[in-house]
Design a protein around this motif. Structure first.
Motif, PDB file in Angstrom:
ATOM      1  N   THR A 291      43.435  46.075  40.736  1.00 41.07           N
ATOM      2  CA  THR A 291      44.764  45.506  40.521  1.00 41.07           C
ATOM      3  C   THR A 291      45.785  45.911  41.574  1.00 41.07           C
ATOM      4  OG1 THR A 291      45.297  47.310  38.980  1.00 41.07           O
ATOM      5  CG2 THR A 291      44.427  45.281  38.034  1.00 41.07           C
ATOM      6  N   GLN A 292      45.586  47.033  42.255  1.00 43.43           N
ATOM      7  CA  GLN A 292      46.577  47.420  43.270  1.00 43.43           C
ATOM      8  C   GLN A 292      46.621  46.418  44.426  1.00 43.43           C
ATOM      9  OE1 GLN A 292      46.181  50.542  46.171  1.00 43.43           O
ATOM     10  NE2 GLN A 292      44.086  51.036  45.488  1.00 43.43           N
ATOM     11  N   TYR A 293      45.568  45.626  44.589  1.00 42.00           N
ATOM     12  CA  TYR A 293      45.514  44.656  45.690  1.00 42.00           C
ATOM     13  C   TYR A 293      46.003  43.268  45.287  1.00 42.00           C
ATOM     14  CZ  TYR A 293      42.562  48.254  47.742  1.00 42.00           C
ATOM     15  OH  TYR A 293      42.074  49.447  48.233  1.00 42.00           O
ATOM     16  N   MET A 294      46.393  43.110  44.035  1.00 46.09           N
ATOM     17  CA  MET A 294      46.815  41.794  43.577  1.00 46.09           C
ATOM     18  C   MET A 294      48.225  41.467  44.051  1.00 46.09           C
ATOM     19  SD  MET A 294      45.262  41.803  39.698  1.00 46.09           S
ATOM     20  CE  MET A 294      45.917  40.175  39.342  1.00 46.09           C
ATOM     21  N   SER A 295      48.500  40.186  44.168  1.00 43.15           N
ATOM     22  CA  SER A 295      49.824  39.751  44.605  1.00 43.15           C
ATOM     23  C   SER A 295      50.848  40.027  43.517  1.00 43.15           C
ATOM     24  CB  SER A 295      49.802  38.250  44.913  1.00 43.15           C
ATOM     25  OG  SER A 295      49.638  37.493  43.722  1.00 43.15           O
ATOM     26  N   PRO A 296      52.122  40.218  43.902  1.00 50.68           N
ATOM     27  CA  PRO A 296      53.164  40.426  42.885  1.00 50.68           C
ATOM     28  C   PRO A 296      53.213  39.293  41.863  1.00 50.68           C
ATOM     29  CG  PRO A 296      54.001  40.982  45.063  1.00 50.68           C
ATOM     30  CD  PRO A 296      52.652  40.361  45.282  1.00 50.68           C
ATOM     31  N   ALA A 297      52.993  38.053  42.328  1.00 53.37           N
ATOM     32  CA  ALA A 297      53.050  36.915  41.406  1.00 53.37           C
ATOM     33  C   ALA A 297      51.937  36.990  40.366  1.00 53.37           C
ATOM     34  CB  ALA A 297      52.958  35.605  42.184  1.00 53.37           C
TER      35      ALA A 297
END
Length: 444
Positions: A291-297
């Motif tokens: 999850t740390q690599y997921m986009s803010p959106a």
């Protein structure tokens, strides 16, 4: 009972068994017999000269991170995505597949239809049924476009020749016949269908949580045959083998999701730390590799969906009944806390922060993890310690030292009871028997 009646009963049972067998076979392979060969399935070896859209490869890499594919498909110290990582189950061990484009042992000869069949139907190339350690109930949620993007990225990786070891499942669990019966009982592809009653953002969050995120793989209770609930079942439960408790994500009393600002939920998923929560155990690995690599959106969409699934509850995650603790246990718990815990977490359980304002040691007063009805995670942390995830937003997390060799079951039970009954905390007492069972389940 005359002979003719016995024969009729026997023929009836035989007919029923044959009918059920035919249904199981049709249920697991019938679609392959009905489907006409497609242009893509006619060729099993992709052309080396075929152009691949770089944007598709980049999107596939992003989706693989969202799905935390590395966690299972990369052995410790091994090549990325080359498989052979052992995954322990209550029925034995399975070894993950090689997802690199090696022609002999990986996905080199697979095409987009083969890969889609694995994700959507849980079948390998050639029709072999995959074990449900691969969460194909969740990957069946994934769209065909995302499936193609994932394969494009996997095909871009360096090929690694590495065949996984044979599974060591108890008989007959690993047989194709047993897997077919299990699938007919517990598996049906569930491609995501947007809910028009909700916003596009909510639907995006639902798609991520139910599909690539496969949150219910941990946050859903499992039956004795290892089957979890539907892909949207987030009612929590004890994770088999690893013996961590995955909280009920639909109860604000356990997670605080309904009453937590969306920005804090996003922060927790991005960094592993938030003002009122920190990740540990299996969830820390999810943040570390996924999850740390997921986009803010996308993180915000997941937060919106998860918050919508929460029913506001009581302020306490455990019980509102005050716990009566014997003077002996109370004294022992205080002594252990002063000797081993107070230096980091403070005499009043308020925790500590770094000079940059980041959480160094979490507060124990009012901590939902401390107040959970099931104390399993607390016992695990005291026994084996650990670090939170190292993320861009929290690159140097402080750790918890293991006490498995230093504290006995009575010490651990007493100090955890101290945490759960001090500073306004009101939760049940932890007993030495509970600690012993968790210690024994981990073989220490």
């Amino acid at each position: 009972m005359n002979r003719r009646l016995i024969q009729r009963i026997g023929l009836g049972l035989l007919g029923t068994a044959l009918a059920l067998s035919a249904w199981v076979v049709w249920d697991n392979w019938g679609d392959t017999w009905l489907a006409a060969p497609s242009a893509s399935s006619a060729s099993t070896t992709p052309s080396a000269s075929s152009a691949v859209d770089p944007a598709l490869v980049e999107r596939g890499q992003y989706l693989a991170r969202v799905g935390n594919c590395m966690a299972c498909h990369t052995a410790r110290g091994g090549a990325s995505m080359a498989g052979s990582r052992r995954i322990d189950t209550p029925f034995g061990s399975v070894f993950s597949s090689n997802l690199t484009p090696d022609m002999a042992t990986g996905l080199g000869s697979w095409n987009a239809d083969d890969f889609w069949q694995a994700l959507h139907h849980g079948r390998s190339k050639g029709g072999r049924l995959l074990t449900p350690a691969f969460p194909y109930n969740h990957t069946s949620v994934i769209s065909r476009n995302d499936s193609d993007a994932l394969l494009a990225w996997l095909k871009s990786l360096p090929a690694v020749k590495q065949a996984p070891p044979a599974h060591t499942l108890v008989w007959p669990v690993g047989t194709q016949a047993a897997l077919a019966v299990w699938r007919s009982l517990f598996f049906k592809p569930t491609p995501y269908k947007p809910d028009p009653a909700h916003t596009a953002e909510w639907n995006r969050g639902a798609y991520l949580v139910q599909g690539l995120g496969h949150c219910a793989a941990c946050h859903s209770p499992r039956n004795r045959l290892g089957a979890s609930g539907p892909v949207d079942d987030l009612s929590g439960g004890l994770m088999p083998v690893v013996n961590w408790y995955a909280p009920d994500l639909t109860r604000d009393a356990e997670t605080g999701l309904a009453s937590t600002p969306l920005a804090d939920i996003v922060q927790l998923l991005r960094t592993g730390h938030a003002p009122q929560a920190q990740t540990s155990g299996p969830m820390a690995e999810v943040v570390q590799h996924g999850t740390q690599y997921m986009s803010p959106a996308d993180l915000h969409a997941m937060a919106v969906y998860l918050q919508s699934r929460n029913a506001p509850g009581s302020a306490s995650a455990a019980t509102s009944v005050k716990t009566s603790v014997s003077p002996r246990v109370a004294e022992q718990g205080l002594k252990v806390y002063d000797r081993h815990c107070a230096q980091c977490h403070g005499e009043q359980g308020r925790g500590a922060t770094t000079g940059a304002g980041q959480v160094a040691y979490p507060a124990l007063a009012g901590n939902r993890a401390v107040l959970l009805r099931d104390p399993t995670n607390l016992v695990q942390m005291v026994l084996y310690g650990g670090f939170g995830p190292a993320t861009a937003g929290h690159p140097q997390p402080f750790g918890m030292p293991p006490a498995v060799l230093e504290l006995d079951d009575r010490d651990i039970a007493a100090v955890l009871t101290h945490l759960r009954t001090q500073w306004g905390n009101q939760a049940s007492e932890v007993t030495p028997l509970q600690v012993n069972r968790i210690r024994a389940s981990q073989g220490s």
